[in-house]
Design a protein around this motif. Sequence first.
Motif, short mmCIF file in Angstrom:
data_model
loop_
_atom_site.label_atom_id
_atom_site.label_comp_id
_atom_site.label_asym_id
_atom_site.label_seq_id
_atom_site.Cartn_x
_atom_site.Cartn_y
_atom_site.Cartn_z
N GLY A 7 25.14 -47.71 -30.23
CA GLY A 7 24.04 -48.84 -30.54
C GLY A 7 24.11 -49.90 -29.61
N GLY A 8 24.11 -49.38 -28.33
CA GLY A 8 23.94 -50.49 -26.89
C GLY A 8 22.38 -50.72 -26.56
N ALA A 9 21.50 -49.88 -27.53
CA ALA A 9 20.17 -50.30 -27.23
C ALA A 9 19.71 -51.23 -28.34
N GLY A 10 20.47 -51.67 -29.21
CA GLY A 10 20.28 -52.54 -30.29
C GLY A 10 20.36 -53.92 -29.78
N TYR A 11 19.83 -54.99 -30.82
CA TYR A 11 20.09 -56.47 -30.44
C TYR A 11 21.32 -56.91 -30.03
N LYS A 23 30.58 -58.08 -15.84
CA LYS A 23 31.89 -58.24 -15.59
C LYS A 23 32.43 -57.00 -14.59
N GLY A 24 31.23 -56.07 -14.70
CA GLY A 24 31.73 -54.90 -13.41
C GLY A 24 32.33 -53.77 -14.31
N HIS A 25 32.40 -53.56 -15.38
CA HIS A 25 32.78 -52.45 -16.51
C HIS A 25 31.80 -51.16 -16.30
N GLU A 26 32.17 -50.00 -16.46
CA GLU A 26 31.13 -49.17 -16.26
C GLU A 26 30.93 -48.66 -17.55
N VAL A 27 29.63 -48.90 -18.15
CA VAL A 27 29.29 -48.76 -19.48
C VAL A 27 28.49 -47.39 -19.65
N LEU A 28 28.79 -46.74 -20.68
CA LEU A 28 27.76 -45.73 -21.19
C LEU A 28 27.27 -45.91 -22.62
N THR A 29 25.95 -46.20 -22.84
CA THR A 29 25.48 -46.40 -24.15
C THR A 29 25.16 -45.05 -24.68
N ILE A 30 25.32 -44.92 -26.11
CA ILE A 30 24.99 -43.83 -26.77
C ILE A 30 23.87 -44.58 -28.15
N ASP A 31 22.81 -44.13 -28.11
CA ASP A 31 21.92 -44.73 -29.14
C ASP A 31 20.85 -43.69 -29.45
N ASN A 32 20.48 -43.70 -30.84
CA ASN A 32 19.64 -42.62 -31.24
C ASN A 32 18.24 -43.20 -31.14
N LEU A 33 17.91 -44.58 -30.84
CA LEU A 33 16.81 -45.21 -30.54
C LEU A 33 15.94 -45.39 -31.66
N SER A 34 16.84 -45.05 -32.94
CA SER A 34 15.73 -45.13 -34.36
C SER A 34 15.23 -46.59 -34.51
N PHE A 72 28.59 -50.56 -32.16
CA PHE A 72 27.37 -51.22 -33.05
C PHE A 72 26.74 -50.31 -33.94
N ALA A 73 26.28 -49.13 -33.36
CA ALA A 73 25.36 -48.18 -34.02
C ALA A 73 25.38 -48.27 -35.59
N ALA A 74 24.57 -48.76 -36.43
CA ALA A 74 24.26 -49.09 -37.79
C ALA A 74 23.08 -49.41 -38.32
N SER A 75 22.95 -49.14 -39.51
CA SER A 75 21.55 -49.85 -40.11
C SER A 75 22.19 -51.06 -40.95
N ILE A 76 21.35 -52.10 -40.76
CA ILE A 76 21.57 -53.49 -41.04
C ILE A 76 20.87 -54.17 -42.17
N LEU A 86 22.26 -44.09 -49.43
CA LEU A 86 22.79 -42.91 -48.97
C LEU A 86 22.66 -42.91 -47.56
N LYS A 87 21.56 -43.72 -46.85
CA LYS A 87 21.26 -43.75 -45.68
C LYS A 87 22.49 -44.53 -45.07
N TYR A 88 22.70 -45.59 -45.81
CA TYR A 88 23.90 -46.53 -45.25
C TYR A 88 25.30 -45.85 -45.31
N TYR A 89 25.59 -44.95 -46.45
CA TYR A 89 26.73 -44.14 -46.39
C TYR A 89 26.99 -43.40 -45.40
N ARG A 90 25.65 -42.70 -45.04
CA ARG A 90 25.50 -41.51 -43.89
C ARG A 90 25.65 -42.58 -42.61
N ASN A 91 24.99 -43.38 -42.45
CA ASN A 91 24.88 -43.78 -40.95
C ASN A 91 25.98 -44.93 -40.58
N ASN A 92 26.42 -45.46 -41.68
CA ASN A 92 27.36 -46.65 -41.51
C ASN A 92 28.78 -46.07 -41.45
N THR A 93 28.83 -45.20 -42.50
CA THR A 93 30.25 -44.81 -42.76
C THR A 93 30.49 -43.40 -42.33
#
Length: 324
Positions: A7-11, A23-34, A72-76, A86-93
Amino acid sequence: MKILVTGGAGYIGSHVVKQLGEKGHEVLTIDNLSTGHKEAVLYGKLEILDLSDKEKLREVIKNFSSDAVMHFAASIEVAESVENPLKYYRNNTANTLNLLEVLQEFGIDKFIFSSTAAVYGEPENVPIKETESLNPINPYGKSKAFVENILRNMSNAYGFKYVSLRYFNVAGADPEGRIGESHNPETHLIPLILKTAKGERENIKIFGTDYPTPDGTAIRDYIHVEDLANAHIVALEYLLNGGESDVFNCGYGHGYSVREVVEAAKKVTGIDFPVEETDRRPGDPAILVADNSKLVNNLNWKPKYDDIEYIIKTAWNWELNKKF
Ligand code: UFG
């Protein structure tokens, strides 16, 4: 360090990716861009992937071998969660369970979780301490509370270490205006007020003027997204230094009423936009304010932007000069 951010592409995720990168960390973002925006990812690579795709997730995690994961990736949206649980239990849980199983396969055992004040429901004691019982009153809050329970069990069973951060009302934008809030549809108070000031909406509706608060409107603890992002950085350092699993509220410890936020926005924007008083929105508690002493004392978190006008100012700058 190598940090995997879902969820690194989210708010909120994108503000944390920015601070990790700085801070110099190496970051990989995973996001479905929904709901996220690829332009929001200012540092590191972006892998477009849905967490329901366990095979692909496994491959990505195997190749990146991160030291810690921030999830972070979740529906909010609370209202949407009531209409489509069901969308929330699927995406978030369920999707979080996928992620946790894959992390276990690869021995990745440091995890920072985006939780929410919604896990408290209508708290009995305000300001709310982390010890308040969890009584979520909507599927959104429940979907997050389930994950908190799973994390606690994993921590006890496997020595897995996590920090769960319970966010109060997040607002504001990057002070340099590169990233900010961009939800569609937007449901949050401050961006809706600013869209009204901009003339994109006819008026801002105040949901309820008969709450048991000094001016009759609901009170929330608004926290600047930069300070919230910094809470993730201090939580990460805590875990990397061998800290035990724990849960922290993220807020400033005091609140503003809807009317106060409207007045502050009129002052910051210099625009006297139309305001309409309407009925309460179902499910809104009167007051949600964090007791943040645990975050301040245990993690030495030092917020910098505890100022509603500054929060609105950065959000207004973003609203006027949005990049996505
Ligand atoms: N509000 C209005 N008019 C609007 C929008 C909101 O009066 O057009 C009021 C709400 O009734 C509430 C306050 O402004 O009293 C803040 O509302 P938001 O929708 O901005 O935020 P919430 O407090 O409802 O929700 C936030 C997070 C959720 C989280 C919740 C925790 O956005 O993800 O806090 O209870 F679940």
